[in-house]
Each structure stands twice: as structure tokens, then as C-alpha cells.
Design an enzyme around this catalytic site. Structure first.
Site, short mmCIF file in Angstrom:
data_model
loop_
_atom_site.label_atom_id
_atom_site.label_comp_id
_atom_site.label_asym_id
_atom_site.label_seq_id
_atom_site.Cartn_x
_atom_site.Cartn_y
_atom_site.Cartn_z
CB SER A 80 32.55 49.82 40.89
OG SER A 80 33.10 50.77 41.75
CB THR A 182 37.79 46.62 42.68
OG1 THR A 182 37.17 46.15 41.51
CG2 THR A 182 37.96 45.54 43.70
CB THR A 200 34.58 44.24 42.91
OG1 THR A 200 34.35 45.12 41.83
CG2 THR A 200 34.63 42.82 42.38
NE ARG A 210 35.00 40.13 34.53
CZ ARG A 210 35.53 40.97 35.40
NH1 ARG A 210 34.88 41.27 36.50
NH2 ARG A 210 36.70 41.52 35.17
CB THR A 233 41.74 48.48 41.97
OG1 THR A 233 40.45 48.92 41.53
CG2 THR A 233 42.75 49.56 41.66
N GLY A 234 41.09 47.38 39.08
CA GLY A 234 41.16 47.55 37.63
C GLY A 234 40.62 46.35 36.90
N1 GLY Z 1 38.89 44.22 39.54
C1 GLY Z 1 37.53 43.97 39.51
C2 GLY Z 1 37.09 43.14 38.40
O1 GLY Z 1 37.72 43.11 37.36
O2 GLY Z 1 36.06 42.50 38.52
#
Ligand code: GLY
Length: 320
Positions: A80, A182, A200, A210, A233-234
Site C-alpha cells: 500500500s 498508508t 501511499t 483517483r 490513514t484509511g
Molecule cells: N489514505 C490513503 C488513501 O486513501 O489514498
């Protein structure tokens, strides 16, 4: 029990390093000071150790957070972040990162391909351009002009996972499916100054183009040397919609502890959105070196390094 702490001492190297490194720290900070300190999202002991080693060399929080972020960026087994990160749904590994120092300087890159260390490109944007954010082709051109090497970041493992995913082709974010998500890193340097970084490869198999929260100052990272710092993060869309890191720092400015501020930032998401299918975790640190963490779901943990000792700690969370 409201909070469970799982503590894992790192290798003998860390303990030895602590013994060797202590005298330098003692010269540079008061024996009672709660810094230097490094804190990062998820189980990132090696990143924290690299950040800690950097603190021994320069004492500067900015160098530490960059050094920490570079570790998962170069790890092919980390799916990730950086090299080895899962690609988007068209098979491209596209990276996001940002960095912020104690003076309020900030740099970021979004939708960057082919560069192993987006966090260092973000730092170069901060230090060598009048801008904060470079994106896509422009970010790549800038990185190459700065001497970064163009590389293939799609590992065989990531390619295989993508091809498997394509068979089902469901675009559906899942909670805590990866070893970790991340990395966000916060540090107080030997002078107590605060810096933060985040890097990330974003959501696995995301739409091409995106961009999540990770390159957005105020969303994934925010630091203010009068107050402290926060990182996220998330699932980035919900961090973006609530500007979580900026919010946490402002809440701390208004008197909340880092823990209270993280909890309130999670509650802003819980109150407005259907939170049950995704994960967000926040980390925060104030200028005294107190820290806090909170997540929506069970499963978020973070790594703390103080006095050369690294611990992985399970965060408290909302959805019991
Ligand atoms: N937190 C990383 C992402 O949504 O790309």
C-alpha cells in the site's frame, strides 16, 4: 478494558542503538523533556527505527519523518506504499505523498508514477519550488530533473493480485485487509519542533486518476509548531471531506488533548457518514510529546519510538 496495549520491543539493534544514542540526545534535550519522539501509523517499526537513526544524526524532525516514510516506500512487500504498492484498476502504480515542517512549509506530489520515493520528491517541491503541490506528468518531470531515477514499481506480486482482482472487477474498499495501509509519520526533533509526512500508493485498484487524502496538507498531515501535529490513514475520501489532520491540530490548539482531538475528529465522520464499511485512523502529538490515537474500527495500531525503544500499540476505536 477500554484500551489494550500490545507492546513489542524491537530487535537487539534498537536496544543497543538506544544505549549508543542516548548521550547525544542527553546533550540536545532536557532529561525530563518528552522528545525527541517518533510516531507512525500501523506496525512500522523499521520506519520508526530509520526515523530515530536520522534524529541521532541531525536532530531534525523533518529529516526523521522523511527517513521513516522512505522505508515502506522501498519495501516490495508493502502493498500500500511505494514500490510493491497495488496498482490502480488499469495496472498503474500511482503515488501520493506530502511533508510539512515546523515552519509551516509544505510540499506534496499526487498521481506520481515511476519514482520509488515520492516523499523525497514532496520535500524537493517544498524546498526547491515556490509551490506546494505537483501532480502527474509535471511531478514526474520535476522529479527526473532533480535526479530521481525512473523505475518500474509494479512488482510481480502486485501484478498478480491486480490480475486476480480484474477477474471479479469489484471496486470495493475493504477494512484493514492489508498488512497495513498508508504510513503517516510525526516527529518531535531534539529541539521539540514538529514535522509530519505521509506516503501511499492509495486505495488498491482505484479508478485511474483517483487521488486520496495523502498528498493533501490539512487532510493527511498537519503541523503547527505552536500546537503539535496530526496524521491520518484509511479511506482518504472521508479524511478529505472532514480535513481531519487540520481539525485535530485546531482542536488541540483549543485545549483538547491529542487523544480527545483524535476522538472528536473520528466523531465528525461517524456523525455524517455511513462509517460501518470503512476504516480511518488518526494519530496526534502535542508539543509536550503527549500522543493520542483513535479509529473508527477495531484493528488500527501505531508505532511509537521514545528513548530508542519502539513499541507497537493498539489504538482505541469507536465501533465496539
Ligand atoms: N489514505 C490513503 C488513501 O486513501 O489514498
Amino acid at each position: 478494558m477500554k484500551r489494550r496495549n500490545f507492546i513489542k520491543q524491537t530487535s537487539a539493534f534498537t536496544g543497543l542503538a538506544a544505549l549508543v544514542q542516548q548521550p547525544l540526545l542527553a546533550q540536545q534535550s532536557s532529561p525530563t523533556a518528552n522528545f525527541p519522539v517518533v510516531i507512525s501509523t500501523w506496525k512500522n517499526e523499521k520506519a520508526n527505527e530509520a526515523a530515530w537513526a536520522s534524529l541521532q544524526k541531525t536532530g531534525r524532525a523533518l529529516d526523521a519523518v522523511e527517513a521513516g516514510a522512505r522505508v515502506p516506500e522501498a519495501d516490495p512487500n508493502d502493498t500500500s506504499v511505494g514500490y510493491g504498492g497495488f496498482p490502480d484498476r488499469d495496472g498503474h502504480v500511482t503515488l501520493d505523498a506530502c511533508i510539512m515542517d515546523e515552519k509551516g512549509n509544505a510540499g506534496s506530489v499526487t498521481f506520481l508514477e515511476h519514482i520509488m520515493h515520492p516523499i523525497s520528491v514532496a520535500r524537493a517541491v517544498m524546498e526547491k519550488t515556490p509551490h506546494v503541490m505537483l501532480s502527474g506528468e509535471g511531478a514526474l518531470e520535476f522529479a527526473l530533473a532533480q535526479g530521481f531515477k525512473k523505475e518500474n514499481l509494479l512488482t510481480e506480486t502486485a501484478k498478480k493480485a491486480w490480475l486476480e482482482w480484474k477477474k471479479e472487477s469489484k471496486y470495493e474498499p475493504k477494512i484493514n485487509i492489508e498488512r497495513h495501509d498508508t504510513i503517516g509519520v510525526l516527529a518531535l526533533g531534539t529541539k521539540g519542533e514538529v514535522s509530519g509526512a505521509c506516503t501511499t500508493s492509495g486505495l488498491a485498484f482505484k479508478m485511474h486518476g483517483r487521488v486520496g487524502d495523502s498528498p493533501v496538507i490539512g487532510a493527511a498531515v498537519f503541523c503547527d509548531d505552536e500546537v503539535g501535529g496530526a496524521c491520518a490513514t484509511g479511506l482518504g475520501e472521508f479524511v478529505l471531506k472532514t480535513l481531519g489532520s487540520f481539525l485535530i491540530v485546531e482542536l488541540m490548539r483549543n485545549g483538547r488533548t491529542p487523544q480527545q482531538a483524535c476522538e472528536e475528529a473520528i466523531m465528525r465522520i461517524v456523525k455524517r457518514y455511513d462509517y460501518k464499511t470503512f476504516q480511518i485512523g488518526y494519530l496526534a502529538i502535542n508539543k509536550k510529546g503527549d500522543h493520542g490515537a483513535y479509529a473508527i474500527q477495531k484493528g488500527f495500531n501505531y508505532t511509537l519510538t521514545k528513548e530508542g525503544v519502539t513499541k507497537v500499540i493498539e489504538s482505541d476505536y469507536y465501533m465496539k
